[in-house]
Design an enzyme around this catalytic site. Sequence first.
Site, PDB file in Angstrom:
ATOM      1  N   HIS A 302      14.036 -32.423  29.685  1.00  0.00           N
ATOM      2  CA  HIS A 302      14.465 -31.148  30.263  1.00  0.00           C
ATOM      3  C   HIS A 302      14.436 -31.268  31.775  1.00  0.00           C
ATOM      4  O   HIS A 302      13.576 -31.949  32.331  1.00  0.00           O
ATOM      5  CB  HIS A 302      13.534 -30.013  29.806  1.00  0.00           C
ATOM      6  CG  HIS A 302      14.137 -28.670  29.989  1.00  0.00           C
ATOM      7  ND1 HIS A 302      14.057 -27.987  31.170  1.00  0.00           N
ATOM      8  CD2 HIS A 302      14.858 -27.904  29.141  1.00  0.00           C
ATOM      9  CE1 HIS A 302      14.696 -26.836  31.031  1.00  0.00           C
ATOM     10  NE2 HIS A 302      15.200 -26.760  29.821  1.00  0.00           N
ATOM     11  N   ASP A 359      15.516 -27.404  21.399  1.00  0.00           N
ATOM     12  CA  ASP A 359      16.546 -27.784  20.444  1.00  0.00           C
ATOM     13  C   ASP A 359      16.092 -28.819  19.428  1.00  0.00           C
ATOM     14  O   ASP A 359      16.814 -29.119  18.484  1.00  0.00           O
ATOM     15  CB  ASP A 359      17.773 -28.341  21.197  1.00  0.00           C
ATOM     16  CG  ASP A 359      18.461 -27.258  22.001  1.00  0.00           C
ATOM     17  OD1 ASP A 359      18.541 -26.133  21.498  1.00  0.00           O
ATOM     18  OD2 ASP A 359      18.897 -27.535  23.132  1.00  0.00           O
TER      19      ASP A 359
HETATM   20  N1  CMC Z   1      16.606 -39.703  26.011  1.00  0.00           N
HETATM   21  C1  CMC Z   1      16.441 -40.815  26.741  1.00  0.00           C
HETATM   22  N2  CMC Z   1      16.318 -40.833  28.081  1.00  0.00           N
HETATM   23  C2  CMC Z   1      16.374 -39.668  28.718  1.00  0.00           C
HETATM   24  C3  CMC Z   1      16.546 -38.449  28.040  1.00  0.00           C
HETATM   25  C4  CMC Z   1      16.673 -38.496  26.628  1.00  0.00           C
HETATM   26  N3  CMC Z   1      16.837 -37.371  25.917  1.00  0.00           N
HETATM   27  N4  CMC Z   1      16.580 -37.430  28.922  1.00  0.00           N
HETATM   28  C5  CMC Z   1      16.439 -37.969  30.131  1.00  0.00           C
HETATM   29  N5  CMC Z   1      16.304 -39.329  30.014  1.00  0.00           N
HETATM   30  C6  CMC Z   1      16.071 -40.278  31.114  1.00  0.00           C
HETATM   31  C7  CMC Z   1      17.356 -40.526  31.890  1.00  0.00           C
HETATM   32  O1  CMC Z   1      18.057 -41.618  31.379  1.00  0.00           O
HETATM   33  C8  CMC Z   1      16.847 -40.731  33.297  1.00  0.00           C
HETATM   34  O2  CMC Z   1      16.372 -42.064  33.372  1.00  0.00           O
HETATM   35  P1  CMC Z   1      16.489 -42.856  34.800  1.00  0.00           P
HETATM   36  O3  CMC Z   1      15.634 -42.075  35.758  1.00  0.00           O
HETATM   37  O4  CMC Z   1      15.943 -44.202  34.476  1.00  0.00           O
HETATM   38  O5  CMC Z   1      17.934 -42.854  35.176  1.00  0.00           O
HETATM   39  C9  CMC Z   1      15.629 -39.810  33.381  1.00  0.00           C
HETATM   40  O6  CMC Z   1      15.174 -39.645  32.029  1.00  0.00           O
HETATM   41  C10 CMC Z   1      15.934 -38.454  33.987  1.00  0.00           C
HETATM   42  O7  CMC Z   1      17.054 -37.911  33.306  1.00  0.00           O
HETATM   43  P2  CMC Z   1      18.202 -37.064  33.986  1.00  0.00           P
HETATM   44  O8  CMC Z   1      19.407 -37.073  33.116  1.00  0.00           O
HETATM   45  O9  CMC Z   1      18.361 -37.503  35.407  1.00  0.00           O
HETATM   46  O10 CMC Z   1      17.506 -35.638  33.989  1.00  0.00           O
HETATM   47  P3  CMC Z   1      18.238 -34.246  34.046  1.00  0.00           P
HETATM   48  O11 CMC Z   1      17.203 -33.290  34.506  1.00  0.00           O
HETATM   49  O12 CMC Z   1      19.492 -34.340  34.848  1.00  0.00           O
HETATM   50  O13 CMC Z   1      18.658 -33.956  32.520  1.00  0.00           O
HETATM   51  C11 CMC Z   1      18.674 -33.193  30.298  1.00  0.00           C
HETATM   52  C12 CMC Z   1      17.996 -33.091  31.668  1.00  0.00           C
HETATM   53  C13 CMC Z   1      18.127 -32.080  29.396  1.00  0.00           C
HETATM   54  C14 CMC Z   1      20.184 -32.991  30.427  1.00  0.00           C
HETATM   55  C15 CMC Z   1      18.363 -34.577  29.682  1.00  0.00           C
HETATM   56  O14 CMC Z   1      16.967 -34.723  29.486  1.00  0.00           O
HETATM   57  C16 CMC Z   1      19.107 -34.805  28.368  1.00  0.00           C
HETATM   58  O15 CMC Z   1      20.255 -35.235  28.394  1.00  0.00           O
HETATM   59  N6  CMC Z   1      18.455 -34.514  27.199  1.00  0.00           N
HETATM   60  C17 CMC Z   1      19.130 -34.588  25.922  1.00  0.00           C
HETATM   61  C18 CMC Z   1      19.981 -33.332  25.713  1.00  0.00           C
HETATM   62  C19 CMC Z   1      19.130 -32.126  25.402  1.00  0.00           C
HETATM   63  O16 CMC Z   1      18.237 -32.167  24.576  1.00  0.00           O
HETATM   64  N7  CMC Z   1      19.474 -30.992  26.041  1.00  0.00           N
HETATM   65  C20 CMC Z   1      18.829 -29.701  25.779  1.00  0.00           C
HETATM   66  C21 CMC Z   1      18.084 -29.170  26.958  1.00  0.00           C
HETATM   67  S1  CMC Z   1      16.978 -27.812  26.481  1.00  0.00           S
HETATM   68  C22 CMC Z   1      18.047 -26.549  25.951  1.00  0.00           C
HETATM   69  C23 CMC Z   1      18.745 -25.917  27.079  1.00  0.00           C
HETATM   70  O17 CMC Z   1      18.075 -25.252  27.887  1.00  0.00           O
HETATM   71  O18 CMC Z   1      19.957 -26.040  27.154  1.00  0.00           O
END
Ligand code: CMC
Length: 424
Positions: A302, A359
């Site tokens: 998240h 989720d």
């Molecule tokens: N599985 C594997 N690696 C992950 C994941 C994951 N679910 N989420 C983040 N990472 C890694 C990512 O690869 C990155 O690694 P690095 O720093 O080495 O590049 C690091 O963690 C930070 O990730 P980010 O994408 O820069 O973080 P963000 O804050 O931009 O993204 C997120 C947040 C929710 C989009 C992401 O965690 C994700 O894609 N999760 C899966 C989708 C998901 O479950 N979304 C629902 C969110 S909660 C409901 C809502 O409020 O909508």
Amino acid sequence: MTDTSIKIGDSDYPVLSGTVGPDVIDIRKLYAKSGMFTYDPGFTSTASCESALTYIDGDQGVLLHRGYPIGELAEHSSFMEVSYLLLNGELPSGDELDKFSYTISRHTMLHEQLAQFYRGFRRDAHPMAVMCGVVGALSAFYHDSTDISDPQQRMIASHRLIAKMPTIAAMAYKYSVGQPFVYPKNDLSYAGNFLRMTFGVPAEEYEVNPAVERAMDRIFILHADHEQNASTSTVRLAGSSGANPFACIAAGIACLWGPAHGGANEAALNMLREIGTPDRIPEYIARAKDKNDPFRLMGFGHRVYKNYDPRATVMQKTVREVFDALNVSDPLFETALRLEEIALSDDYFIEKKLFPNVDFYSGVILSAIGFPTTMFTVLFALARTVGWVAQWNEMISDPEQKIGRPRQLYTGPTERHYVPIAER
Ligand code: CMC
């Protein structure tokens, strides 16, 4: 609200404090004073507005609605009460709650012509596509609540949106399975009415299972609002131009659909189905960690929570309650629990502070209740509507509100001159 300032270049900028949470630097005069913009794609360090609705402490895993912890609301409150709280700032008295619930129940029907509108969609349309279209179309049916300068009209539009969303969502489902639409029944609860409109058929009486009704209501509470997330910010941005509330909420629904946001509940269950049995978990954990593989653990991680999402805690508990109430089980729940356990003891997930989010478990419950995966994000949209309209109302009433108009770091060509096609 401000008693300190910070120096950037030659100028001082006020530092503003909220009631709790990080202070913010008021950089509204930055461009005028320095000729520079700030650069923050993804808004990771930007407070886009002032809000008194929802507070998240991502490090501690805390979520408060108007100050009340989400766990307490999920345990003791109801979705109608939380909706009142979000819209009005305080918990209602008994009379206020009765009046509010009555008002909402009197707006549940849709203009009959909207039923024709559904028939324009393909039967196999994704229900989120239908939601975007039908909610956007509401402004073509309810002209008397689109004047955003009139607080009375804003209130009626808010009530209409909250009240009609279950009807719209249930109709999207009915249309996809080829069953007749079921009209709302106003003596049922908000959740009970939705369950009946979704799973009932005109040929039979539908009896609402109280445990499922309670679980559904709790799921709605867990999704009611969540600070300035992508879809809420979309609603605010759309609304900042003066667009009508129905158009703004349709924009929010479109944004919510993405798999990084509300679409993750559908993606998470599809992922669990693909993994299948716990013995295949290591393969998927390895893929999630592999930089060259785009796969991510859906329902994990998240932007704000760097601790367990408090909504996921309630959701996990609710899975067991629904299974007990329906006397069912689902091996995917065991797979989900094991996946969580393995991920939470893995260095990659520990270092990056990736925990289950709302989720991760919701799909298992919704599937047990009988919803197809394509309906999962629709349910998120239904419940989040109250948060969207509360945030939209707060924005419209804010005297500091301006049209949202971000700037950019331009990296394209500098001025050049048109070359006729024959000379290129
Ligand atoms: N599985 C594997 N690696 C992950 C994941 C994951 N679910 N989420 C983040 N990472 C890694 C990512 O690869 C990155 O690694 P690095 O720093 O080495 O590049 C690091 O963690 C930070 O990730 P980010 O994408 O820069 O973080 P963000 O804050 O931009 O993204 C997120 C947040 C929710 C989009 C992401 O965690 C994700 O894609 N999760 C899966 C989708 C998901 O479950 N979304 C629902 C969110 S909660 C409901 C809502 O409020 O909508």
